[in-house]
Scaffold this motif. Structure first.
Motif, PDB file in Angstrom:
ATOM      1  N   ILE A   3       0.735  -1.297   0.001  1.00  0.00           N
ATOM      2  CA  ILE A   3       0.188  -0.093   0.082  1.00  0.00           C
ATOM      3  C   ILE A   3       0.979   1.082  -0.067  1.00  0.00           C
ATOM      4  O   ILE A   3       1.751   1.505   0.792  1.00  0.00           O
ATOM      5  N   PHE A   4       0.454   2.116  -0.927  1.00  0.00           N
ATOM      6  CA  PHE A   4       1.128   3.530  -0.939  1.00  0.00           C
ATOM      7  C   PHE A   4       0.253   4.404  -0.074  1.00  0.00           C
ATOM      8  O   PHE A   4      -1.013   4.591  -0.363  1.00  0.00           O
ATOM      9  N   ARG A  26       1.612  -4.217   4.245  1.00  0.00           N
ATOM     10  CA  ARG A  26       2.853  -3.581   3.989  1.00  0.00           C
ATOM     11  C   ARG A  26       2.691  -2.421   3.609  1.00  0.00           C
ATOM     12  O   ARG A  26       1.786  -2.215   2.407  1.00  0.00           O
ATOM     13  N   ILE A  27       3.521  -1.109   3.997  1.00  0.00           N
ATOM     14  CA  ILE A  27       2.949   0.230   3.759  1.00  0.00           C
ATOM     15  C   ILE A  27       4.265   1.087   3.332  1.00  0.00           C
ATOM     16  O   ILE A  27       5.352   0.865   3.803  1.00  0.00           O
ATOM     17  N   THR A  28       3.965   1.813   2.305  1.00  0.00           N
ATOM     18  CA  THR A  28       5.115   2.670   1.973  1.00  0.00           C
ATOM     19  C   THR A  28       4.536   4.171   2.055  1.00  0.00           C
ATOM     20  O   THR A  28       3.402   4.437   1.585  1.00  0.00           O
ATOM     21  N   ILE A  46       6.916  -0.905   7.183  1.00  0.00           N
ATOM     22  CA  ILE A  46       6.808   0.366   6.798  1.00  0.00           C
ATOM     23  C   ILE A  46       8.124   0.860   6.190  1.00  0.00           C
ATOM     24  O   ILE A  46       9.196   0.919   6.707  1.00  0.00           O
ATOM     25  N   GLY A  47       7.928   1.495   4.848  1.00  0.00           N
ATOM     26  CA  GLY A  47       8.905   2.188   4.110  1.00  0.00           C
ATOM     27  C   GLY A  47       8.433   3.487   3.771  1.00  0.00           C
ATOM     28  O   GLY A  47       7.347   3.843   3.971  1.00  0.00           O
ATOM     29  N   PHE A  48       9.573   4.254   3.520  1.00  0.00           N
ATOM     30  CA  PHE A  48       9.215   5.865   3.317  1.00  0.00           C
ATOM     31  C   PHE A  48       9.645   6.359   1.937  1.00  0.00           C
ATOM     32  O   PHE A  48      10.703   5.569   1.461  1.00  0.00           O
ATOM     33  N   VAL A  49       9.012   7.188   1.370  1.00  0.00           N
ATOM     34  CA  VAL A  49       9.439   7.957   0.308  1.00  0.00           C
ATOM     35  C   VAL A  49       9.467   9.427   0.750  1.00  0.00           C
ATOM     36  O   VAL A  49       8.351   9.960   1.007  1.00  0.00           O
ATOM     37  N   LYS A  50      10.323  10.124   0.559  1.00  0.00           N
ATOM     38  CA  LYS A  50      10.440  11.418   1.214  1.00  0.00           C
ATOM     39  C   LYS A  50       9.958  12.403   0.065  1.00  0.00           C
ATOM     40  O   LYS A  50      10.512  12.378  -1.079  1.00  0.00           O
TER      41      LYS A  50
END
Length: 314
Positions: A3-4, A26-28, A46-50
């Motif tokens: 999921i975004f 699972r999340i970004t 959880i991952g991140f996009v800045k």
């Protein structure tokens, strides 16, 4: 699912992120500051996009390989109409297009009851009729915010006809709640805090007996997002509120009772006649997900939270 999520480090978004993690997704998260909530950053799923809503490339990268997009973030200030279009409407429509291009299967958009905020004013309603506003009611915005939300709904739903992407809309009302984890925020509106401070300082308070709403706890609205995500529904619009109305006067009475305050509460306004009122229809979440909420239990917890927070500085 992969999921975004936009707005995942904000108030509603952090509650949604925690609910999705509980369900094994699972999340970004798109975030201007990925380190804003350290405990969220530490989660392995959880991952991140800045970036922010204007970062088209960051959004495109974040959407790659995702099963769903949940758009909660908001970039809005009550300014000129054209500025609202550039800050909020265009980024949302651009995200929808990028989601289609990336092959995202589901898109959940966070709208607002403000798509009908013209009805907030009693003068714009029939004084002899009690109005139940359902998703079938036509848009009637009176603010740039409501107009942007209405436009975004229409644009995003159009993608569901032009592609295979399923698009659904959630319209929250007043969402409240304690921080879901340490370091996470509470709601941006300061009325609970301000009233708690006044009560603890024994200040007099005057409130209209009819000033209230169908408050919803953030933990409950997170369940709506998760259930909708896990469904196969398409082109559905839901009002996300509790079924019961609570007034600010009732909230202050609870604050006074819990704190032992000497605050004098003056209640103004005419007694309700049973005509001319308005409520938001929440049958959709009950019929499709079996969800029906009463806000009083979490409200009492939230009142206690603010009394404790404000007691530290009084």
């Amino acid at each position: 699912m992969e999921i975004f999520l936009t707005g995942g480090t904000g108030f509603i978004g952090s509650h949604v992120a925690v609910e999705l993690l509980k369900r094994g997704h699972r999340i970004t998260i798109l975030a201007r500051n990925p380190d804003k909530i350290p405990l969220l950053r530490a989660e392995k799923n959880i991952g991140f996009v800045k970036g922010n809503l204007a970062d088209v490339q960051a959004i495109r990268e974040g959407l790659q390989g995702k099963d769903a997009c949940i758009h909660i973030a908001l970039n809005y200030q009550e300014q000129r109409g054209w500025q609202t279009i550039l800050d909020d409407t265009v980024p949302t429509v651009s995200m929808g297009a990028a989601a289609v291009e990336a092959g995202v299967g589901r898109f959940i958009y966070t709208s607002s009851t403000s798509v009908n905020d013209n009805l907030y004013n009693p003068a714009n309603r029939d004084p002899e009729q009690t109005l139940l506003v359902t998703p079938a009611y036509a848009h009637s915005p009176a603010t740039f915010y409501g107009a942007s939300k209405a436009a975004c709904e229409n644009y995003l739903l159009s993608f569901s006809y032009q592609s295979k992407m399923k698009v659904n809309v959630i319209r929250p009302g007043y969402v409240f709640g304690n921080p879901v984890i340490e370091g996470a925020p509470t709601q941006g509106d300061t009325r609970f805090r301000d009233l708690a401070r006044a009560v603890l300082a024994d200040q007099p308070i005057s409130l209209d007996r009819n000033d209230g709403t169908q408050f919803i706890w953030a933990g409950d609205i997170a369940k709506i997002y998760a259930d909708l995500l896990e469904s196969d529904l398409n082109r559905k619009i839901y009002y996300a509120l509790s079924g019961n109305v609570v007034t600010w006067a009732e909230i202050v009475k609870e604050m006074i009772a819990r704190s032992g305050s000497k605050t004098q509460l003056q209640i103004t306004g005419e007694e309700p006649t049973g005509k001319g009122g308005m409520s938001w229809g929440v049958e959709g979440i009950k019929n499709d997900f079996g969800l029906a909420f009463n806000s009083w239990k979490p409200l009492r917890s939230h009142i206690e939270y603010w009394l404790k927070q404000c007691a530290k500085v009084v």
